[in-house]
Design a protein around this motif. Structure first.
Motif, PDB file in Angstrom:
ATOM      1  N   HIS A  80       0.703  -1.368  -0.011  1.00  0.00           N
ATOM      2  CA  HIS A  80      -0.108  -0.055   0.103  1.00  0.00           C
ATOM      3  C   HIS A  80       0.814   1.137  -0.062  1.00  0.00           C
ATOM      4  O   HIS A  80       0.301   2.252  -0.121  1.00  0.00           O
ATOM      5  CB  HIS A  80      -1.036  -0.068   1.180  1.00  0.00           C
ATOM      6  N   LEU A  81       2.178   1.100   0.318  1.00  0.00           N
ATOM      7  CA  LEU A  81       3.056   2.400   0.062  1.00  0.00           C
ATOM      8  C   LEU A  81       3.035   2.856  -1.494  1.00  0.00           C
ATOM      9  O   LEU A  81       3.059   2.196  -2.184  1.00  0.00           O
ATOM     10  CB  LEU A  81       4.506   1.996   0.703  1.00  0.00           C
ATOM     11  N   THR A  82       3.129   4.280  -1.493  1.00  0.00           N
ATOM     12  CA  THR A  82       3.383   4.989  -2.783  1.00  0.00           C
ATOM     13  C   THR A  82       4.341   6.077  -2.383  1.00  0.00           C
ATOM     14  O   THR A  82       4.748   6.228  -1.516  1.00  0.00           O
ATOM     15  CB  THR A  82       1.898   5.354  -2.940  1.00  0.00           C
ATOM     16  N   SER A  83       4.679   6.646  -3.550  1.00  0.00           N
ATOM     17  CA  SER A  83       5.529   7.666  -3.618  1.00  0.00           C
ATOM     18  C   SER A  83       4.860   8.706  -2.765  1.00  0.00           C
ATOM     19  O   SER A  83       5.910   9.692  -2.830  1.00  0.00           O
ATOM     20  CB  SER A  83       5.957   8.035  -5.099  1.00  0.00           C
ATOM     21  N   ASN A  84       3.824   8.705  -2.534  1.00  0.00           N
ATOM     22  CA  ASN A  84       3.229   9.973  -1.848  1.00  0.00           C
ATOM     23  C   ASN A  84       3.504   9.676  -0.198  1.00  0.00           C
ATOM     24  O   ASN A  84       3.030  10.740   0.526  1.00  0.00           O
ATOM     25  CB  ASN A  84       1.608  10.088  -1.959  1.00  0.00           C
ATOM     26  N   HIS A  85       3.799   8.708  -0.052  1.00  0.00           N
ATOM     27  CA  HIS A  85       4.232   8.273   1.536  1.00  0.00           C
ATOM     28  C   HIS A  85       5.689   8.672   1.919  1.00  0.00           C
ATOM     29  O   HIS A  85       6.564   8.560   1.175  1.00  0.00           O
ATOM     30  CB  HIS A  85       3.726   6.957   1.984  1.00  0.00           C
ATOM     31  N   GLU A  98      15.463  -0.868   0.737  1.00  0.00           N
ATOM     32  CA  GLU A  98      15.700  -0.857  -0.762  1.00  0.00           C
ATOM     33  C   GLU A  98      14.394  -0.833  -1.550  1.00  0.00           C
ATOM     34  O   GLU A  98      14.240  -0.169  -2.578  1.00  0.00           O
ATOM     35  CB  GLU A  98      16.095  -2.290  -0.913  1.00  0.00           C
ATOM     36  N   TYR A  99      13.297  -1.385  -0.872  1.00  0.00           N
ATOM     37  CA  TYR A  99      12.008  -1.217  -1.591  1.00  0.00           C
ATOM     38  C   TYR A  99      11.442   0.259  -1.671  1.00  0.00           C
ATOM     39  O   TYR A  99      11.089   0.791  -2.939  1.00  0.00           O
ATOM     40  CB  TYR A  99      10.698  -2.125  -0.884  1.00  0.00           C
ATOM     41  N   ALA A 100      11.712   0.787  -0.640  1.00  0.00           N
ATOM     42  CA  ALA A 100      11.404   2.354  -0.569  1.00  0.00           C
ATOM     43  C   ALA A 100      12.283   3.026  -1.627  1.00  0.00           C
ATOM     44  O   ALA A 100      11.941   3.994  -2.311  1.00  0.00           O
ATOM     45  CB  ALA A 100      11.608   2.883   0.874  1.00  0.00           C
ATOM     46  N   ARG A 101      13.681   2.604  -1.878  1.00  0.00           N
ATOM     47  CA  ARG A 101      14.307   3.395  -2.469  1.00  0.00           C
ATOM     48  C   ARG A 101      13.952   3.169  -4.012  1.00  0.00           C
ATOM     49  O   ARG A 101      13.935   4.301  -4.970  1.00  0.00           O
ATOM     50  CB  ARG A 101      15.828   3.006  -2.311  1.00  0.00           C
ATOM     51  N   LYS A 102      13.930   1.899  -4.384  1.00  0.00           N
ATOM     52  CA  LYS A 102      13.439   1.564  -5.947  1.00  0.00           C
ATOM     53  C   LYS A 102      11.748   2.313  -6.252  1.00  0.00           C
ATOM     54  O   LYS A 102      11.658   2.675  -7.416  1.00  0.00           O
ATOM     55  CB  LYS A 102      13.252   0.053  -5.857  1.00  0.00           C
ATOM     56  N   ASN A 103      11.157   2.504  -5.234  1.00  0.00           N
ATOM     57  CA  ASN A 103       9.634   3.229  -5.661  1.00  0.00           C
ATOM     58  C   ASN A 103       9.709   4.563  -4.942  1.00  0.00           C
ATOM     59  O   ASN A 103       8.390   5.081  -5.035  1.00  0.00           O
ATOM     60  CB  ASN A 103       8.713   2.204  -4.799  1.00  0.00           C
ATOM     61  N   GLU A 104      10.881   5.056  -4.873  1.00  0.00           N
ATOM     62  CA  GLU A 104      10.897   6.433  -4.595  1.00  0.00           C
ATOM     63  C   GLU A 104       9.984   6.862  -3.514  1.00  0.00           C
ATOM     64  O   GLU A 104       9.312   8.078  -3.522  1.00  0.00           O
ATOM     65  CB  GLU A 104      10.492   7.306  -5.882  1.00  0.00           C
ATOM     66  N   ILE A 105      10.077   6.177  -2.374  1.00  0.00           N
ATOM     67  CA  ILE A 105       9.469   6.482  -1.229  1.00  0.00           C
ATOM     68  C   ILE A 105      10.214   6.768  -0.042  1.00  0.00           C
ATOM     69  O   ILE A 105      11.306   6.237   0.132  1.00  0.00           O
ATOM     70  CB  ILE A 105       8.770   5.086  -0.624  1.00  0.00           C
TER      71      ILE A 105
END
Length: 280
Positions: A80-85, A98-105
């Protein structure tokens, strides 16, 4: 204005929620009980700042919580995480970062923040002393104390114990750390020489997250000693050997959340605001 979602954790999350409310921030706290009306997806859609616990997880499957919560799986959170979070938490696993980095979170780990870790050493030290007093039948006053390691927590703990009139010895591997300890008025010993020394201590505090007090050293410790381990799990003490030898020993995790949750929450609040101001 930012909207906050607080997930899991201990009483620090409760105090953090109160502090946010007192400062005019909208927030949703989900830290205990399986509320059938709670939807992680909807909550995350309505909030942009996700505040996860310290530690982020204990089982590598779900967010840690002192209460049983079955609907806080890490997989669900990531889905449910998006780049808006923007995500906050303590000891966030590398794969989540790493997931956050790849998805610009945006992703901030409290344990990577020098000011947070230094301020939390105070609550950790006070909690460790409280645990030692609770566990031991004797006084700290004029006792002989060994502290393994001389990092941030160990230094604060040593200074607090010094004020209680203990004779303190610092054990470590690094010459520069022992030199610093000596310059601050503490006795020192190399870890490799502990077998000659460990039997004379009334209190032993371990701060090293590695097995530095194995069975061989436990067998040489005084049976009347009290051992407090504040290193991250599984600690650095052979607790089974302590049990077999009848030595009082305890692994003490999350001391700031136990002994100073309100102060710890204030520290986190200040760090969060600083991080958010720097992301603008």
């Amino acid at each position: 204005m930012h909207k906050f979602l607080l997930l899991g954790g201990d009483s620090r999350q409760l105090y953090l929620s109160r502090i946010l409310s007192e400062n005019g921030f909208f927030n949703v706290l989900h830290s205990g009980g399986d509320d059938p009306d709670f939807s992680l997806k909807e909550a995350m859609e309505n909030c942009d700042i996700i505040l996860c616990p310290i530690p982020f997880t204990r089982d590598k499957i779900s967010l840690s919580s002192e209460h049983v919560i079955s609907n806080l799986g890490i997989g669900d959170l990531l889905s449910h995480l998006t780049s808006n979070h923007i995500l906050f938490g303590g000891s966030i696993p590398s794969y989540v970062k790493e997931y956050a980095r790849k998805n610009e979170i945006g992703c901030f780990d409290y344990m990577d923040m020098e000011d947070v870790t230094i301020k939390n050493t105070i609550a950790t030290a006070e909690g460790a002393i409280a645990e030692a007093i609770r566990l031991s039948p004797g006084c700290l006053h004029q006792s002989k104390c060994l502290i393994t390691g001389f990092g941030r927590c160990a230094r604060t703990l040593a200074l607090k114990l010094k004020g209680l009139d203990l004779t303190i010895t610092i054990a470590g591997r690094k010459a520069n750390q022992l030199a610093l300890a000596s310059s601050m008025g503490f006795q020192t010993v190399l870890l490799c020489d502990l077998e000659k020394e460990i039997g004379r201590y009334d209190f032993i505090f371990n701060t090293i997250p590695a097995l530095v007090i194995p069975e061989e050293l436990v067998s040489l410790a005084a049976r009347t000693a009290t051992i407090i381990d504040i290193a991250s799990a599984p600690g650095g003490v052979d607790f089974e050997a302590c049990r077999q030898q009848g030595i009082r020993a305890k692994l003490c995790l999350g001391l700031p959340g136990i002994y100073a949750p309100e102060t710890s929450a204030k520290i986190l609040y200040e760090a969060i605001l600083t991080c958010l101001s720097e992301t603008v």
